[in-house]
Design an enzyme around this catalytic site. Sequence first.
Site, PDB file in Angstrom:
ATOM      1  N   TYR A 163      64.024  16.198 -73.725  1.00 54.64           N
ATOM      2  CA  TYR A 163      62.687  15.657 -73.411  1.00 54.64           C
ATOM      3  C   TYR A 163      62.487  14.232 -73.952  1.00 54.64           C
ATOM      4  O   TYR A 163      62.041  13.340 -73.232  1.00 54.64           O
ATOM      5  CB  TYR A 163      61.643  16.610 -73.999  1.00 54.64           C
ATOM      6  CG  TYR A 163      60.215  16.216 -73.767  1.00 54.64           C
ATOM      7  CD1 TYR A 163      59.644  16.289 -72.506  1.00 54.64           C
ATOM      8  CD2 TYR A 163      59.410  15.789 -74.833  1.00 54.64           C
ATOM      9  CE1 TYR A 163      58.310  15.931 -72.302  1.00 54.64           C
ATOM     10  CE2 TYR A 163      58.085  15.442 -74.638  1.00 54.64           C
ATOM     11  CZ  TYR A 163      57.540  15.518 -73.370  1.00 54.64           C
ATOM     12  OH  TYR A 163      56.231  15.164 -73.175  1.00 54.64           O
ATOM     13  N   ASN A 192      50.556  14.752 -79.378  1.00 53.45           N
ATOM     14  CA  ASN A 192      49.880  16.002 -78.985  1.00 53.45           C
ATOM     15  C   ASN A 192      48.444  15.856 -78.466  1.00 53.45           C
ATOM     16  O   ASN A 192      47.544  15.514 -79.230  1.00 53.45           O
ATOM     17  CB  ASN A 192      49.799  16.966 -80.164  1.00 53.45           C
ATOM     18  CG  ASN A 192      51.162  17.392 -80.595  1.00 53.45           C
ATOM     19  OD1 ASN A 192      51.843  18.121 -79.891  1.00 53.45           O
ATOM     20  ND2 ASN A 192      51.593  16.918 -81.761  1.00 53.45           N
ATOM     21  N   LYS A 206      50.723  24.299 -75.878  1.00 57.71           N
ATOM     22  CA  LYS A 206      51.031  23.650 -77.152  1.00 57.71           C
ATOM     23  C   LYS A 206      50.235  24.306 -78.279  1.00 57.71           C
ATOM     24  O   LYS A 206      49.343  25.123 -78.019  1.00 57.71           O
ATOM     25  CB  LYS A 206      50.695  22.171 -77.050  1.00 57.71           C
ATOM     26  CG  LYS A 206      51.522  21.498 -75.970  1.00 57.71           C
ATOM     27  CD  LYS A 206      51.452  20.017 -76.063  1.00 57.71           C
ATOM     28  CE  LYS A 206      52.818  19.451 -75.752  1.00 57.71           C
ATOM     29  NZ  LYS A 206      53.031  18.162 -76.378  1.00 57.71           N
ATOM     30  N   ARG A 236      51.274  17.733 -87.805  1.00 61.48           N
ATOM     31  CA  ARG A 236      51.115  16.991 -86.551  1.00 61.48           C
ATOM     32  C   ARG A 236      49.726  16.359 -86.546  1.00 61.48           C
ATOM     33  O   ARG A 236      48.838  16.759 -87.297  1.00 61.48           O
ATOM     34  CB  ARG A 236      51.181  17.931 -85.327  1.00 61.48           C
ATOM     35  CG  ARG A 236      52.484  18.657 -85.081  1.00 61.48           C
ATOM     36  CD  ARG A 236      53.579  17.729 -84.588  1.00 61.48           C
ATOM     37  NE  ARG A 236      54.785  18.497 -84.256  1.00 61.48           N
ATOM     38  CZ  ARG A 236      55.705  18.881 -85.133  1.00 61.48           C
ATOM     39  NH1 ARG A 236      55.580  18.601 -86.411  1.00 61.48           N
ATOM     40  NH2 ARG A 236      56.770  19.558 -84.732  1.00 61.48           N
TER      41      ARG A 236
HETATM   42  P1  NAD Z   1      51.208  19.390 -67.536  1.00 63.02           P
HETATM   43  O1  NAD Z   1      52.414  20.263 -67.478  1.00 63.02           O
HETATM   44  O2  NAD Z   1      49.873  20.047 -67.660  1.00 63.02           O
HETATM   45  O3  NAD Z   1      51.176  18.407 -66.280  1.00 63.02           O
HETATM   46  C1  NAD Z   1      52.330  17.875 -65.698  1.00 63.02           C
HETATM   47  C2  NAD Z   1      52.240  18.099 -64.208  1.00 63.02           C
HETATM   48  O4  NAD Z   1      53.387  17.509 -63.582  1.00 63.02           O
HETATM   49  C3  NAD Z   1      52.254  19.585 -63.820  1.00 63.02           C
HETATM   50  O5  NAD Z   1      51.085  19.926 -63.097  1.00 63.02           O
HETATM   51  C4  NAD Z   1      53.503  19.733 -62.968  1.00 63.02           C
HETATM   52  O6  NAD Z   1      53.359  20.637 -61.880  1.00 63.02           O
HETATM   53  C5  NAD Z   1      53.708  18.321 -62.484  1.00 63.02           C
HETATM   54  N1  NAD Z   1      55.087  18.105 -62.062  1.00 63.02           N
HETATM   55  C6  NAD Z   1      56.219  18.498 -62.703  1.00 63.02           C
HETATM   56  N2  NAD Z   1      57.290  18.179 -61.961  1.00 63.02           N
HETATM   57  C7  NAD Z   1      56.822  17.572 -60.836  1.00 63.02           C
HETATM   58  C8  NAD Z   1      57.448  17.040 -59.687  1.00 63.02           C
HETATM   59  N3  NAD Z   1      58.776  17.089 -59.533  1.00 63.02           N
HETATM   60  N4  NAD Z   1      56.672  16.515 -58.727  1.00 63.02           N
HETATM   61  C9  NAD Z   1      55.316  16.498 -58.839  1.00 63.02           C
HETATM   62  N5  NAD Z   1      54.665  16.999 -59.915  1.00 63.02           N
HETATM   63  C10 NAD Z   1      55.419  17.523 -60.897  1.00 63.02           C
HETATM   64  O7  NAD Z   1      51.455  18.395 -68.757  1.00 63.02           O
HETATM   65  P2  NAD Z   1      50.456  17.374 -69.469  1.00 63.02           P
HETATM   66  O8  NAD Z   1      50.223  17.879 -70.831  1.00 63.02           O
HETATM   67  O9  NAD Z   1      49.317  17.082 -68.598  1.00 63.02           O
HETATM   68  O10 NAD Z   1      51.400  16.094 -69.591  1.00 63.02           O
HETATM   69  C11 NAD Z   1      51.278  14.961 -68.741  1.00 63.02           C
HETATM   70  C12 NAD Z   1      52.252  13.892 -69.190  1.00 63.02           C
HETATM   71  O11 NAD Z   1      51.991  13.528 -70.547  1.00 63.02           O
HETATM   72  C13 NAD Z   1      53.722  14.305 -69.139  1.00 63.02           C
HETATM   73  O12 NAD Z   1      54.499  13.203 -68.768  1.00 63.02           O
HETATM   74  C14 NAD Z   1      54.020  14.668 -70.578  1.00 63.02           C
HETATM   75  O13 NAD Z   1      55.390  14.541 -70.874  1.00 63.02           O
HETATM   76  C15 NAD Z   1      53.178  13.640 -71.312  1.00 63.02           C
HETATM   77  N6  NAD Z   1      52.848  14.059 -72.687  1.00 63.02           N
HETATM   78  C16 NAD Z   1      51.984  15.096 -72.905  1.00 63.02           C
HETATM   79  C17 NAD Z   1      51.679  15.474 -74.208  1.00 63.02           C
HETATM   80  C18 NAD Z   1      50.707  16.588 -74.493  1.00 63.02           C
HETATM   81  O14 NAD Z   1      50.427  16.847 -75.663  1.00 63.02           O
HETATM   82  N7  NAD Z   1      50.169  17.289 -73.507  1.00 63.02           N
HETATM   83  C19 NAD Z   1      52.276  14.798 -75.280  1.00 63.02           C
HETATM   84  C20 NAD Z   1      53.160  13.779 -75.023  1.00 63.02           C
HETATM   85  C21 NAD Z   1      53.430  13.391 -73.724  1.00 63.02           C
END
Ligand code: NAD
Length: 347
Positions: A163, A192, A206, A236
């Site tokens: 990741y 987070n 999470k 965290r």
């Molecule tokens: P989430 O899983 O709720 O949302 C991600 C979305 O991307 C999902 O709905 C999923 O269906 C979609 N997705 C995955 N593969 C796909 C594809 N091939 N085509 C189209 N859509 C696709 O996650 P989130 O928490 O909303 O995270 C959003 C972003 O923020 C991500 O890039 C994640 O890595 C980053 N991030 C989140 C956190 C956190 O604490 N939530 C922390 C650090 C980074």
Amino acid sequence: MRVKDNPEANSILKKDDLIVIAGAGGFIAGALTRYFHDQGFTRIRAVDKKPLYQWYQHVPGVESLCLDLSYEDNCKRACENAVEVYNLAADMGGMGFIERFRVECLRSILINTHMIESAYRAGAQRYFFSSSACAYNTELQKRPDACALKESDAYPAMAERGYGWEKLVSEMFCQEYWAERGLKTFIARFHNVYGPWGTWDGGREKAPAAICRKVIEAKDTGSDEIVIWGDGSQTRSFMYIDDCTQGIDMIMHCEKLIATPINLGSNYMVSVNELVSLAEKIGGSELRRQYDPDAPKGVGGRNSDNTFIKQVLGWEPSTPLEEGLKKTYVWIEQQYKDRKAGKRTVS
Ligand code: NAD
């Protein structure tokens, strides 16, 4: 909710410019879609690979497309006529997911590779990439009292396997698209994020959501026990979703931040044990703690150094953890009840 307009965004972006938001069926991009909608932007295209009925939020008046963005043709379709592109689509979850499914995490590189190229070819003016604190050198995060991470701590690189490395390489794409091709890119390293309308069950949730759910579940089933991953000493910081959406907007519309990774996170660090105590306080219960040393627990300690964001934006995420967690707890409790009643819920 009516959100305050960001004057920077208003001077750069017209209310009818097309904004594309990838990953909008999920937590953060779903909230971002609502944020821009509530600010009066009239042309928003939300994209996710999940079928529409599985999207966490449905925002009225938004063009919602179900497309798998790991394919180039779908990214071209998603980015057609876009003025701004926000890429938050990724195959991800909490530690339980990212430690087990490294291949899936790495494959998110396809999404960013095709999305940034498609945004560039479509003539988009700005491109946002959601990176993560998991891009930081893990050697610096071994102890619970580890120093807060500043932006330069990503290199020399020793990111979270899978990741974190995907995030680091995608960041590099963003920087080189600016350097070689002049596409204005913006990179936020989220720490987070939690809040209502986020994943709360099913293996991708999470810590804050998982802990709230466990407290609610224990109350409901009459159990007096909670299982905690690791020994609970891991630390965290947790950023409330409203701070995250506002921060994304501010970062995307700040010229000083082109191709410059920046922390977007709270700098209020707590241990998992403290987080459990807070959820118990909100739920009005006290549970016996069972520690599972073999469960995934991630790095020993992680916090966001907010010196840079304060300097460049004069702002940092500030929702108190107790306030944000209470809203999250209340929302998850309702979800829990709805699920028991056989209603459709987010998970
Ligand atoms: P989430 O899983 O709720 O949302 C991600 C979305 O991307 C999902 O709905 C999923 O269906 C979609 N997705 C995955 N593969 C796909 C594809 N091939 N085509 C189209 N859509 C696709 O996650 P989130 O928490 O909303 O995270 C959003 C972003 O923020 C991500 O890039 C994640 O890595 C980053 N991030 C989140 C956190 C956190 O604490 N939530 C922390 C650090 C980074």
